[in-house]
Write a protein that holds these residues in place. Sequence first.
Motif, PDB file in Angstrom:
ATOM      1  N   ASN A   2       0.824  -1.193   0.000  1.00  0.00           N
ATOM      2  CA  ASN A   2       0.000   0.000   0.000  1.00  0.00           C
ATOM      3  C   ASN A   2       0.866   1.253   0.000  1.00  0.00           C
ATOM      4  N   THR A   3       0.616   2.149  -0.942  1.00  0.00           N
ATOM      5  CA  THR A   3       1.279   3.442  -0.942  1.00  0.00           C
ATOM      6  C   THR A   3       0.235   4.512  -0.677  1.00  0.00           C
ATOM      7  N   ILE A   4       0.645   5.550   0.037  1.00  0.00           N
ATOM      8  CA  ILE A   4      -0.297   6.534   0.564  1.00  0.00           C
ATOM      9  C   ILE A   4      -0.008   7.908  -0.013  1.00  0.00           C
ATOM     10  N   ARG A   5      -1.035   8.530  -0.566  1.00  0.00           N
ATOM     11  CA  ARG A   5      -0.935   9.942  -0.919  1.00  0.00           C
ATOM     12  C   ARG A   5      -1.238  10.755   0.327  1.00  0.00           C
ATOM     13  N   GLN A   6      -0.278  11.559   0.735  1.00  0.00           N
ATOM     14  CA  GLN A   6      -0.440  12.417   1.900  1.00  0.00           C
ATOM     15  C   GLN A   6      -1.225  13.677   1.512  1.00  0.00           C
ATOM     16  N   PRO A   7      -1.976  14.256   2.436  1.00  0.00           N
ATOM     17  CA  PRO A   7      -2.695  15.495   2.114  1.00  0.00           C
ATOM     18  C   PRO A   7      -1.726  16.617   1.764  1.00  0.00           C
ATOM     19  N   ALA A   8      -2.076  17.367   0.717  1.00  0.00           N
ATOM     20  CA  ALA A   8      -1.209  18.450   0.236  1.00  0.00           C
ATOM     21  C   ALA A   8      -1.642  19.811   0.737  1.00  0.00           C
ATOM     22  N   VAL A   9      -2.934  19.992   1.040  1.00  0.00           N
ATOM     23  CA  VAL A   9      -3.425  21.330   1.390  1.00  0.00           C
ATOM     24  C   VAL A   9      -4.079  21.376   2.773  1.00  0.00           C
ATOM     25  N   ALA A  10      -3.890  20.338   3.577  1.00  0.00           N
ATOM     26  CA  ALA A  10      -4.329  20.400   4.972  1.00  0.00           C
ATOM     27  C   ALA A  10      -3.526  21.480   5.684  1.00  0.00           C
ATOM     28  N   GLY A  11      -4.210  22.339   6.412  1.00  0.00           N
ATOM     29  CA  GLY A  11      -3.552  23.450   7.075  1.00  0.00           C
ATOM     30  C   GLY A  11      -3.574  24.732   6.278  1.00  0.00           C
ATOM     31  N   THR A  12      -3.978  24.652   5.007  1.00  0.00           N
ATOM     32  CA  THR A  12      -4.132  25.857   4.177  1.00  0.00           C
ATOM     33  C   THR A  12      -5.568  25.971   3.658  1.00  0.00           C
TER      34      THR A  12
END
Length: 263
Positions: A2-12
């Motif tokens: 399993n590979t995971i895409r991390q959130p890119a715009v969390a916090g913005t």
Amino acid sequence: MNTIRQPAVAGTFYPARGGELHDILATMLAAAPRDGLPAPKAMIVPHAGYIYSGPVAATGYARLQPVANSVHRVVVMGPSHRVAFHGLAVPDDSIFRTPLGDISLDMDAIQALLALPQVHVDNEAHRLEHSIEVHLPFLQEMLETFTLVPVVVGDATPREVYDVISMLWNGPETLLIMSSDLSHYHDYETATRLDRATSHAIETLAFEKIGYEHACGRNPVSGLLLYARKHGLSVENLDLRNSGDTAGPRDQVVGYGTYVINR
């Protein structure tokens, strides 16, 4: 593996802490009408930061309450803002992560899409793209359990998008989301006039009248409108506002609309 895409715009675009994110979603969804209203099969929903477009998006997502336990797959198609390419891009990640948890991708559906010549794997198109990511917390808040088919749409014709939608439409277990804002950076009065015209084109399925200056998600939206036209479906506008109505100044605004094709 399993590979995971991390959130890119969390916090913005939205809060990075799960508890805070849940609270802001609950507030926006509680303000949207839902009782006795039909649940959508497909939606066009905006994708800006939550303080700007979140209340408009919530008018659509609140309608998912009756199908919270019966929708098990969500297709989200959004325009590419950072990577230029022809066709439509799927990832080879198997999980998309948000502050509310992990979402498994429907790898069988993604593999089936790769049989279409316009669909290819491109992780870079997904890595920093916000047009899909901002919808995921809304879906996690409203649905019990679902898998995800994320598709970033590049330079694609309405027919190329239509073919993807046709492959994934299926039955009541599937929900489709087309991600798009409307006009960008006009004064309030100009934006209101332009967005009303675009809204009329969407509601009358006249995708030929929608340019990139009218809607950044023109390509996924056009494919959905072509599908609706060919299958005798109708589109309903639920909300039409801009950032001058929600949280921003009125000298340069971005337009937002939410539209549904009901079940």
